[in-house]
Design an enzyme around this catalytic site. Structure first.
Site, PDB file in Angstrom:
ATOM      1  N   GLU A 229      10.648   7.054  -0.661  1.00 37.53           N
ATOM      2  CA  GLU A 229      10.109   6.477  -1.509  1.00 37.53           C
ATOM      3  C   GLU A 229      10.389   6.736  -3.067  1.00 37.53           C
ATOM      4  O   GLU A 229       9.927   7.725  -3.458  1.00 37.53           O
ATOM      5  CB  GLU A 229       8.449   6.335  -1.349  1.00 37.53           C
ATOM      6  N   CYS A 263       6.180   4.505 -10.560  1.00 40.83           N
ATOM      7  CA  CYS A 263       7.528   3.897 -10.073  1.00 40.83           C
ATOM      8  C   CYS A 263       7.599   2.331 -10.004  1.00 40.83           C
ATOM      9  O   CYS A 263       8.677   1.796 -10.096  1.00 40.83           O
ATOM     10  CB  CYS A 263       7.890   4.268  -8.501  1.00 40.83           C
TER      11      CYS A 263
HETATM   12  O1  SSN Z   1       4.557   5.733  -8.580  1.00 39.29           O
HETATM   13  C1  SSN Z   1       4.553   4.644  -7.620  1.00 39.29           C
HETATM   14  C2  SSN Z   1       3.194   3.804  -7.522  1.00 39.29           C
HETATM   15  C3  SSN Z   1       2.439   4.215  -6.599  1.00 39.29           C
HETATM   16  C4  SSN Z   1       1.513   3.073  -6.345  1.00 39.29           C
HETATM   17  O2  SSN Z   1       0.729   2.491  -7.051  1.00 39.29           O
HETATM   18  O3  SSN Z   1       1.349   3.070  -5.050  1.00 39.29           O
END
Ligand code: SSN
Length: 466
Positions: A229, A263
């Site tokens: 991820e 992210c």
């Molecule tokens: O940094 C990643 C985002 C995580 C999320 O909102 O699930």
């Protein structure tokens, strides 16, 4: 050796923790392997009940956990509280749905007495997790995996050791057996040894693409399943018929969530010519209205960046972009105050291949691109090595869905910011990684999808079925 966590808003030491020694690591791995043998045989209903209790523990201690996150990595306290509730939600989700997602599938076949696909746990799974959502990212992994019958080993980011310990404690308080979920306070240099250990069956990482490549290489050399991820540089596409007020309001939120360190934050705003000037004017004003300050203060919208060095890296990307011809519409300099504070920043006229065009900017910096029409907007949105999330803004929902289907991303939203949800698969394509978390797809990543064929009559001759 001890590790310290530091409050990025003040530079003060929050706490000190002893690193996991080699002997302790060995004990933890052995216990994880032993616990797995019992845990896999524990009825799934019991595992689900314990997850529901973990959700209660989270809700009962929400304020304590929220403050810990804010102290260790600087997210605004209100967002930290929301994060704890989301962790409780994912525990509740799998407490309710795990059995249904892992139910045997009976396949109709005339040649066999019974043919079944069964989903069986793999074993101890190592989770390498980042600091940006220090509770959520861990629970996103832990809830489905514990429900599936795996056990978890956590290597958390080194700036959130207090969160790592607190999460272990949530599972202990909920009544999970010792060894079901273990925090290893180890350095990154020890990760390979853990992945290579025979007692570890699989690995998942949420982090940079560089870290992902390294983990995948080690896991691949051991033929161990892995889920990656990784980063993202999500486009936020504004078409000529976008509902402007809602679009701008959400654009600000989508860029600045978690102090801009997500992210799936919108990072590249791709706006068609007809509405470009209006969008930029409104967006710059709205970004400028955000309150930057003490993350413990209820009125703060943006706290500090999680570490001083990360803020410096972000600023280098901005400077390099400006050197190459980018224009600063707002912000663009670290703030003149104690702590790692960077202001909301908007860049325009960014040339192709500048850092703000091609790299991930992990902080409150938005890049706005002008494009002539929908077709070029889609091309620009996809002109990145990343493929995590994307969104499109339009009054026409059919048009929105048509555009969403053309995004090279794992997640595509129409008139909504990209977000994770326990009910929906989460993950990317291209350099954003592979594999999925959450939903029924996530719980099936680290299981043995086993075919079981029971022959009609052991003595009877059958044709080979290919
Ligand atoms: O940094 C990643 C985002 C995580 C999320 O909102 O699930």
């Amino acid at each position: 050796m001890s590790i310290e966590s530091t409050n990025p808003a003040t530079g003060d030491v929050v706490d000190r923790f002893e690193e996991t020694s080699d002997d302790e690591r060995e004990e933890h791995l052995e216990r994880a392997a032993e616990t797995f043998e019992e845990w896999r045989e524990t009825p799934i209903q019991t595992r689900q009940r314990l997850l529901a209790t973990a959700a209660d523990v989270l809700r009962d201690n929400a304020e304590e956990y929220a403050e810990l996150m804010t102290e260790e990595m600087g997210k605004p306290i209100g967002q930290a509280r929301d994060e704890v509730q989301k962790c409780a939600w994912v525990c509740d989700y799998y407490a309710e749905h795990a059995a249904e997602h892992l139910q045997d599938e009976v396949i109709a076949s005339e040649e066999s007495a019974r043919t079944v696909v069964a989903y069986q746990p793999l074993g101890p799974v190592l989770a390498i997790m980042p600091w940006n959502f220090p509770f959520w990212q861990v629970f996103r992994f832990a809830a489905p995996n514990l429900a599936a019958g795996n056990v978890g080993l956590l290597k958390h980011a080194s700036n959130v050791p207090g969160c790592a310990r607190a999460i272990e404690d949530v599972f202990e308080q909920a009544g999970f057996p010792e060894g079901a979920f273990t925090t290893l306070l180890i350095s990154s240099s020890e990760i390979d040894a853990v992945i290579e250990d025979d007692r570890v069956s699989a690995v998942t990482i949420t982090g940079s693409d560089g870290a992902g490549r390294s983990v995948a290489e080690t896991a691949g050399s051991q033929l161990k399943k892995n889920v990656l991820e990784l980063g993202g540089s999500d486009p936020f596409v504004v078409l000529d018929d976008a509902p402007m007020e809602q679009t701008v309001e959400t654009a600000v939120q989508a860029r600045l969530i978690n102090n801009g360190q997500s992210c799936i934050a919108a990072k590249r705003f791709v706006v068609v010519d007809d509405v470009y000037d209006e969008f930029v004017d409104r967006f710059v004003d709205a970004m400028d209205d955000q309150v930057v300050g003490d993350p413990m203060d209820e009125d703060t919208d943006i706290g500090p960046q999680a570490r001083e060095d990360l803020m410096e890296d972000l600023h280098e990307q901005v400077e390099e972009t400006v050197d190459q011809g980018g224009e600063i519409e707002l912000g663009g300099e670290p703030m003149d105050r104690d702590g790692a504070f960077y202001p909301p920043t908007v860049l325009t006229d960014v040339p192709e291949n500048a850092p703000a065009d091609q790299e991930e900017l992990f902080g409150p910096v938005a890049t706005v691109f002008r494009v002539p029409d929908e077709e070029t907007a889609i091309e620009k949105a996809n002109d990145t090595r990343f493929g995590l999330g994307a969104s499109v803004w339009t009054e026409d929902l059919e048009r929105g869905e048509r555009v969403a289907r053309q995004f090279e991303s794992g997640l595509a939203f129409v008139n909504e910011l990209v977000k994770s949800d326990p009910r929906l698969p989460f993950g990317g394509v291209k350099d954003s990684g592979y594999g999925r978390e959450l939903s029924r797809h996530g719980i099936r990543e680290f299981v043995n999808t086993k075919t079981i064929w029971v022959q009609q009559d052991a003595g009877e001759e059958t044709e080979m079925v290919e």
